[in-house]
Scaffold this active site. Structure first.
Site, PDB file in Angstrom:
ATOM      1  N   HIS A 166       0.862  -1.189   0.000  1.00 48.76           N
ATOM      2  CA  HIS A 166       0.000   0.000   0.000  1.00 48.76           C
ATOM      3  C   HIS A 166       0.892   1.231   0.000  1.00 48.76           C
ATOM      4  O   HIS A 166       1.237   1.781   1.037  1.00 48.76           O
ATOM      5  CB  HIS A 166      -0.932  -0.038   1.228  1.00 48.76           C
ATOM      6  CG  HIS A 166      -1.948   1.068   1.263  1.00 48.76           C
ATOM      7  ND1 HIS A 166      -3.106   0.979   2.029  1.00 48.76           N
ATOM      8  CD2 HIS A 166      -2.002   2.266   0.657  1.00 48.76           C
ATOM      9  CE1 HIS A 166      -3.815   2.099   1.879  1.00 48.76           C
ATOM     10  NE2 HIS A 166      -3.152   2.905   1.061  1.00 48.76           N
ATOM     11  N   HIS A 181       1.155   4.722  -2.504  1.00 44.70           N
ATOM     12  CA  HIS A 181       0.754   5.513  -3.676  1.00 44.70           C
ATOM     13  C   HIS A 181       2.031   6.145  -4.188  1.00 44.70           C
ATOM     14  O   HIS A 181       2.649   6.951  -3.470  1.00 44.70           O
ATOM     15  CB  HIS A 181      -0.251   6.593  -3.285  1.00 44.70           C
ATOM     16  CG  HIS A 181      -1.491   6.034  -2.659  1.00 44.70           C
ATOM     17  ND1 HIS A 181      -2.645   5.807  -3.361  1.00 44.70           N
ATOM     18  CD2 HIS A 181      -1.734   5.624  -1.391  1.00 44.70           C
ATOM     19  CE1 HIS A 181      -3.556   5.299  -2.559  1.00 44.70           C
ATOM     20  NE2 HIS A 181      -3.036   5.172  -1.357  1.00 44.70           N
ATOM     21  N   HIS A 225      -9.570   0.843  -1.300  1.00 42.92           N
ATOM     22  CA  HIS A 225      -9.555   1.522  -0.007  1.00 42.92           C
ATOM     23  C   HIS A 225     -10.969   1.459   0.570  1.00 42.92           C
ATOM     24  O   HIS A 225     -11.947   1.765  -0.129  1.00 42.92           O
ATOM     25  CB  HIS A 225      -9.182   2.995  -0.182  1.00 42.92           C
ATOM     26  CG  HIS A 225      -7.724   3.246  -0.408  1.00 42.92           C
ATOM     27  ND1 HIS A 225      -7.006   2.643  -1.399  1.00 42.92           N
ATOM     28  CD2 HIS A 225      -6.846   4.061   0.255  1.00 42.92           C
ATOM     29  CE1 HIS A 225      -5.746   3.073  -1.344  1.00 42.92           C
ATOM     30  NE2 HIS A 225      -5.625   3.929  -0.353  1.00 42.92           N
ATOM     31  N   GLU A 260     -11.257   3.477   5.936  1.00 42.72           N
ATOM     32  CA  GLU A 260     -10.235   4.409   6.439  1.00 42.72           C
ATOM     33  C   GLU A 260     -10.999   5.515   7.168  1.00 42.72           C
ATOM     34  O   GLU A 260     -10.907   5.649   8.381  1.00 42.72           O
ATOM     35  CB  GLU A 260      -9.409   4.974   5.277  1.00 42.72           C
ATOM     36  CG  GLU A 260      -8.356   6.000   5.701  1.00 42.72           C
ATOM     37  CD  GLU A 260      -7.645   6.669   4.508  1.00 42.72           C
ATOM     38  OE1 GLU A 260      -8.153   6.603   3.375  1.00 42.72           O
ATOM     39  OE2 GLU A 260      -6.568   7.283   4.734  1.00 42.72           O
ATOM     40  N   ASP A 276       1.739   4.045   2.697  1.00 43.21           N
ATOM     41  CA  ASP A 276       0.676   4.865   2.094  1.00 43.21           C
ATOM     42  C   ASP A 276       1.251   5.997   1.238  1.00 43.21           C
ATOM     43  O   ASP A 276       1.326   5.850   0.019  1.00 43.21           O
ATOM     44  CB  ASP A 276      -0.279   5.394   3.174  1.00 43.21           C
ATOM     45  CG  ASP A 276      -1.682   5.674   2.640  1.00 43.21           C
ATOM     46  OD1 ASP A 276      -1.956   5.357   1.467  1.00 43.21           O
ATOM     47  OD2 ASP A 276      -2.517   6.206   3.413  1.00 43.21           O
ATOM     48  N   ASP A 277       1.615   7.109   1.865  1.00 48.12           N
ATOM     49  CA  ASP A 277       2.176   8.268   1.141  1.00 48.12           C
ATOM     50  C   ASP A 277       3.379   8.762   1.948  1.00 48.12           C
ATOM     51  O   ASP A 277       3.299   9.773   2.649  1.00 48.12           O
ATOM     52  CB  ASP A 277       1.119   9.370   1.020  1.00 48.12           C
ATOM     53  CG  ASP A 277      -0.100   8.893   0.256  1.00 48.12           C
ATOM     54  OD1 ASP A 277      -0.035   8.858  -0.984  1.00 48.12           O
ATOM     55  OD2 ASP A 277      -1.098   8.520   0.905  1.00 48.12           O
TER      56      ASP A 277
HETATM   57  N1  HPA Z   1      -6.655   7.327   1.061  1.00 44.61           N
HETATM   58  C1  HPA Z   1      -7.345   7.554  -0.063  1.00 44.61           C
HETATM   59  N2  HPA Z   1      -6.783   7.995  -1.171  1.00 44.61           N
HETATM   60  C2  HPA Z   1      -5.461   8.196  -1.181  1.00 44.61           C
HETATM   61  C3  HPA Z   1      -4.703   7.980  -0.058  1.00 44.61           C
HETATM   62  C4  HPA Z   1      -5.326   7.511   1.125  1.00 44.61           C
HETATM   63  O1  HPA Z   1      -4.721   7.284   2.189  1.00 44.61           O
HETATM   64  N3  HPA Z   1      -3.431   8.296  -0.395  1.00 44.61           N
HETATM   65  C5  HPA Z   1      -3.432   8.658  -1.686  1.00 44.61           C
HETATM   66  N4  HPA Z   1      -4.674   8.617  -2.177  1.00 44.61           N
HETATM   67 ZN    ZN Z   2      -3.820   4.706   0.471  1.00 45.33          ZN
END
Ligand code: HPA
Ligand code: ZN
Length: 347
Positions: free
Chosen positions: A25, A27, A205, A208, A286-287
């Site tokens: 996971h 991006h 996703h 969250e 994630d990012d």
């Molecule tokens: N959630 C949803 N979209 C996203 C995320 C995330 O954590 N990171 C990049 N796009």
């Molecule tokens: Zn994500």
């Protein structure tokens, strides 16, 4: 048998750092560091709303998912050419290799680029070349998961999938990301059915910021194989029981969850509860450029904040990362063997 009790907590940071792991996971646009954003902006003549690297980094103070997405999409606006996508992904692979990532499945958001006039072939060609280079330069097995932006229409997602078909061989699956609230999985039933018919793996996703019902519809309507995040599943004991029974993996992102205020602190994160319930949870970044750390940073900070997590949980999380991946059974078995060796040597 590995004697986990023989591994002291003080040994965990070094063990977590050195053990082989998969990242499921990430991006890739979220790995764009401010320095590279400014370098690409200059190279490509793109104007940024921030004066400096420091000013941009200082803006990374998010209150929820949307407040992050606004800055994340602005950062991605500097990506124009095949070489830009390649450079972004190679910077990530260098960091991942240092973290002993041996397998990575990268999310990318084509619509963020095609809506600015960048051809989808430019995006995929740059990322696919980086995946090939990741194997030759770093020994990382890397693949691409095309994500649909859920704040846009299903028609736009269908058009994106069709436009990507000439590059089908570079894709391992499709995913669903961006603003979750108000955009339930069932909005994308047709495009996921089409992707499934094409033989692509499916992830989304869910849970969250969205409710447990979104996790259920991702499973029942989209028929996904993994849930990205999924931490809100604990609000439904029946759903937790189902996720455990069906061994549906959750790709959990602890530092992201704190940065986007899903949990107030890492100490309050529900990862220990997810593992105690027998869920196939994994840890991911994630990012990483926006949330304060790459994969090992996530693992080490999480274990430091949560004393309930010990060597057995460290092993389980890393083993789950291979089990939950879309690698071949042979590759998974070889990586789990290496993981076992590393933990046995520490016990
Ligand atoms: N959630 C949803 N979209 C996203 C995320 C995330 O954590 N990171 C990049 N796009
Ligand atoms: Zn994500």
């Amino acid at each position: 048998m590995i004697d986990f009790d023989a591994i002291p907590r003080s040994a965990l940071p070094a063990l977590l750092r050195s053990a082989p792991k998969a990242e499921l996971h990430i991006h890739i646009e979220g790995s764009l560091e401010p320095e590279l954003i400014f370098a690409l902006a200059q190279r490509n003549g793109v104007a940024l709303a921030y004066e400096s690297v420091e000013a941009l980094r200082a803006a990374y103070d998010f209150s929820d998912l949307q407040s992050f997405l606004d800055i994340y999409y602005a950062g991605a606006s500097v990506l124009l050419h095949e070489a830009d996508f390649h450079a972004m992904a190679m910077a990530y692979f260098a960091r991942a290799a240092a973290d002993k990532v041996v397998h990575a499945e990268l999310f990318f958001d084509p619509q963020t680029h095609t809506d600015r006039g960048v051809p989808i072939g430019v995006v995929i060609a740059g990322l696919a070349r980086a995946c090939a280079d990741a194997r030759s330069q770093f020994g990382i097995a890397a693949s691409l998961i095309l994500c649909f932006l859920r704040h846009l229409s299903e028609a736009a997602a269908l058009a994106t999938l069709e436009a990507a078909l000439p590059w089908r061989q570079h894709l391992v699956g499709v995913g669903l990301d961006s603003s979750e609230r108000g955009h339930p999985p069932e909005k994308f039933a047709q495009v996921f059915a089409r992707a499934r018919a094409l033989g692509l793996h499916l992830v989304a996703h869910a849970g969250e910021e969205g409710p447990p019902a979104y996790i259920e519809s991702a499973l029942d309507v989209l028929r996904v194989e993994r849930i990205d995040h999924g931490v809100r599943c604990v609000e439904s004991p029946a759903l937790v029981a189902r996720l455990a029974a069906e061994r549906v993996p959750l790709t959990v992102c602890p530092l992201s969850n704190v940065k986007l205020c899903v949990f107030k602190t890492l100490a309050e994160h529900n990862l220990p509860a997810l593992l105690a319930a027998g869920l196939c949870a994994t840890v991911n970044s994630d990012d990483p450029a926006y949330f304060g750390g790459y994969l090992n940073d996530n693992l080490i900070a999480t274990f430091e904040a949560l004393p309930q997590l010990g060597a057995a949980e460290a092993y389980t999380l890393l083993r789950n990362s291979f089990e939950a991946s879309f690698a071949t059974p042979q590759a998974k078995a070889a990586w789990v063997d290496r993981l076992d060796q590393v933990f046995r040597a520490a016990a």
